[in-house]
Every structure is written in C-alpha cells, then in structure tokens.
Design an enzyme around this catalytic site. Structure first.
Site, mmCIF file in Angstrom:
data_model
loop_
_atom_site.group_PDB
_atom_site.id
_atom_site.type_symbol
_atom_site.label_atom_id
_atom_site.label_comp_id
_atom_site.label_asym_id
_atom_site.label_seq_id
_atom_site.Cartn_x
_atom_site.Cartn_y
_atom_site.Cartn_z
ATOM 1 N N ARG A 287 70.410 99.784 -19.140
ATOM 2 C CA ARG A 287 71.140 99.660 -20.404
ATOM 3 C C ARG A 287 70.254 100.097 -21.567
ATOM 4 O O ARG A 287 70.741 100.725 -22.516
ATOM 5 C CB ARG A 287 71.644 98.223 -20.596
ATOM 6 C CG ARG A 287 72.626 98.111 -21.765
ATOM 7 C CD ARG A 287 73.330 96.775 -21.810
ATOM 8 N NE ARG A 287 72.394 95.681 -22.014
ATOM 9 C CZ ARG A 287 72.722 94.390 -21.934
ATOM 10 N NH1 ARG A 287 73.963 94.039 -21.632
ATOM 11 N NH2 ARG A 287 71.827 93.451 -22.133
ATOM 12 N N LYS B 38 72.663 98.304 -27.386
ATOM 13 C CA LYS B 38 72.028 97.087 -27.915
ATOM 14 C C LYS B 38 71.025 97.429 -29.015
ATOM 15 O O LYS B 38 69.812 97.455 -28.801
ATOM 16 C CB LYS B 38 71.365 96.335 -26.756
ATOM 17 C CG LYS B 38 71.247 94.851 -26.994
ATOM 18 C CD LYS B 38 71.084 94.099 -25.701
ATOM 19 C CE LYS B 38 70.615 92.687 -25.895
ATOM 20 N NZ LYS B 38 71.567 91.810 -26.560
ATOM 21 N N GLU C 16 84.349 90.840 -28.749
ATOM 22 C CA GLU C 16 83.161 90.055 -28.392
ATOM 23 C C GLU C 16 83.251 88.645 -28.964
ATOM 24 O O GLU C 16 83.965 88.390 -29.940
ATOM 25 C CB GLU C 16 81.899 90.709 -28.957
ATOM 26 C CG GLU C 16 81.654 92.102 -28.438
ATOM 27 C CD GLU C 16 80.425 92.204 -27.541
ATOM 28 O OE1 GLU C 16 80.042 91.209 -26.890
ATOM 29 O OE2 GLU C 16 79.870 93.298 -27.490
#
Ligand code: PLP
Ligand code: COI
Length: 339
Positions: free
Chosen positions: A82, A184, A220
C-alpha cells in the site's frame, strides 16, 4: 520512558519514545543501506517538500505478543504494497517490500521490551513513513527522501474497546473523487482534523464521511473503514476509489467468508438506507473493530444493534480477527510473519 514502568493494561494511543527507530535515505536515485538509530528527532531542510507541499505518506501496522511469548506481525507485506501505491500517486520513490518488512522486523526486535505482554490486549503499533526532504522551493518532487519506521506500545484507539460508540455524518469531505483518498497521505488526515473536532464536541467518537461526489453513500468512519451486517447475515462494505483500502477490512471479508460462511459484498452503502443493517462496525489497524452503536444523520440517531452491547456477528468477527493476530487461531496462509 523505560518499558519497565508502563502500565500495559491501561495504555491509550499516545506517543512514547521507544529505544530504536530505522532510517534510510534516498539520494542520487537510490536508497542507502538504512540503519537503526536512537535519536527520535529529525533534522531536515526548511524547504522540504514534506513540509510545504505535503509530499509524504505513512503506514500503520502492529506487532502482537503470543501466548508462548513470541512476537508476530500481521500482513506487513500488505502495508508495504500500500505504501508503494501511495508513493506512485505522489511521485515518491518506492521502498521495496522485502526491505520494508526487514526494517519493521529490525525495529520490533530492537524494541522487544516494548512489545506488550500477552493477555493485556495491548500491542506494539508500528509507524513506517516517508517524507520528501532536501532543498527545494518549486512545486515538484523532492530531490531526496527519508523512509523511517518507529514504534509505540498502544491500547485501544477508541476508548471503550468493544463497547459501541456513536458517530455523526459530517458535511465535510476528506478527499475528492479522484484525489488522494485511496492512498495514505498526511493531507487526508489534516483535512479530517476539523470535522473530527466538531464531531467530538457534540459527543461523538468521530465522523462518517460520505462520498464526495453525491454525499449519499458512506465512505469512511474517521480513520477506519465501514462494514455492516445485513438482516440476512451478509457482510457488506462500501466500494469507492476515495476510500483507503483497509487491510483489516479485506482480512475481515476473508474471515467472514472462510471462517463464518457469510456472503461478502462490496457495494454502495446509502446513508438513507441504514435500516438494511442489524449491526455495523468501524475497522482498521488502530480501531481493530469498533462496534458502531448509532449514526447521527440529519438530526436523527440511527441505532443498529444496541448503544450498549456489541452484536453477535461483530463480536465473532472481532474474536476471530484478534485470535488470528495474537496467534490463537490458525491464520490464512501468508498472513502471519514471525520475527
Ligand atoms: N481508513 C483510513 C482513513 C485509515 O487511516 C485507516 C488506517 O490505516 C483505515 C481506513 C484502516 O486501514 P487498515 O486496516 O489498513 O489499518
Ligand atoms: C491506522 O489504523 O493505522 C491509522 O492510520 C489510524 C490513525 C492512527 C491514523
């Protein structure tokens, strides 16, 4: 602080300086060999892209102490991959998967005394990060990068553990439809500070973000993904390119299917159709599974299972997940890395 005076059972989610951290520098087109250091302060150029243009990213994963005293990591390869996808989005150099895992292992081993004892519920939270450094003033990729890994012993992120908490839907967006929500980067979290503070002031654990294009679908739950259990026992979770692909969520999907025989569906979850769920939860490395008591939307609090008690499916998912993470339940192949 020495690991000797830590009250393991009452740890929150707070910074504690552990003994060692790992640092590697990218310069002249390559990463150096990397090393463990004791100093927890960084000295970087005032003109670093990380400071001005948000060219930086991070990851979060945990090390778990098992019953026999050994230490294991949960899917560090997924975090490494990721971070690579985040780096591609921000034109940062990739840190190779094998080196990422090795750096994490080195940091955990060097701070072994900070890995909480089995049975306390606490874990060692590991924070890999990458920042653009070096002297630069124009909006362009940095000339140099720093990859670091440090760790902190932690307890529950949301106080209360398996006690349900309530959330409120915010009007703010954390990410744009084709922005950086799916990776992220720190900017996503800077954008979440104000909505979080507003939610907290009203007594909620955090806020729910809807999709930025239509504000009709759940994306989210603060810094965690959403899942709901339908009345006919299906595990449902939203799909969107502005949601961070949670490693915990994908693990729970596999657990629901393979360990609990449930049907698993990634699809739109409409905020005005919460009645379809009899249970709901927020999931992530820090949050683990935090049961959602209710969601406030347009002046109405929608309660799922209960505001006081965790529902049976959420509870089974939680127990299976932490059973795997702490080494009590056999994991699917490739999930557990021992030191
Ligand atoms: N969503 C956001 C915005 C997050 O910050 C996190 C934490 O990393 C998650 C979801 C959960 O992801 P993971 O399960 O990989 O920790
Ligand atoms: C995580 O679960 O690792 C997170 O990133 C959540 C938060 C601490 C940023």
């Amino acid at each position: 602080m020495s690991s000797l005076n830590i009250d393991w059972s009452n740890l929150g989610f707070n910074y504690i300086k552990t003994d060692f951290r790992y640092i590697s520098i990218w310069k002249d087109g390559k990463w150096d060999d990397g090393k463990l250091v004791e100093d927890n302060m960084l000295t970087i150029s005032e003109a670093s892209t990380a400071l001005h243009y948000g060219q930086q990213c991070f990851e979060g994963l945990k090390a778990y102490r098992t019953k026999d005293g050994s230490i294991q990591l949960f899917r560090p390869d997924a975090n490494a991959n990721r971070m690579i996808s985040t780096c591609r989005r921000l034109l940062m150099p990739e840190f190779p998967v094998e080196r990422f895992i090795d750096a994490v292992k080195q940091v955990v081993k060097a701070n072994e005394g900070f890995v909480p004892p089995y049975g306390t519920g606490a874990t060692l939270y590991i924070r890999p990060f990458m920042i653009g450094i070096g002297h630069n003033i124009g909006v362009k990729p940095a000339p140099e990068y720093l990859f670091g890994v440090f760790c902190v012993p932690v307890g529950a992120y949301f106080k209360g553990g398996q006690t349900p908490v309530n959330y409120i839907v915010t009007d703010f967006d954390r990410a744009a439809p084709k922005g950086t929500g799916g990776v992220k980067v720190g900017g996503n979290y800077a954008a979440s500070l104000l909505p979080h503070e507003e939610a907290a002031k009203e007594g909620f654990a955090d806020c729910i973000y809807l999709d930025p294009a239509t504000h009709t679908r759940i994306e989210e739950v603060g810094a965690a993904n959403f899942f709901g259990i339908t009345r006919d026992n299906k595990f449902v979770t939203p799909v969107s390119q502005s949601i961070l692909p949670s490693i915990t969520k994908y693990s729970l999907m596999q657990i629901a299917e393979e360990y609990m025989g449930m049907e698993v569906i990634e699809r739109d979850v409409y905020i005005d159709n919460l009645d379809e769920f009899c249970e709901a939860g927020a999931c992530g490395t820090a949050a683990v599974i935090t049961p959602i008591g209710g969601i406030k939307y347009k002046d109405k609090l929608h309660v799922f299972y209960s505001e006081e008690e965790v529902g049976p499916v959420t509870s089974k998912l939680y127990n299976t997940l932490i059973g795997i993470q702490f080494g009590e339940i056999d994991a699917p192949k490739g999930w557990i890395y021992t030191l």
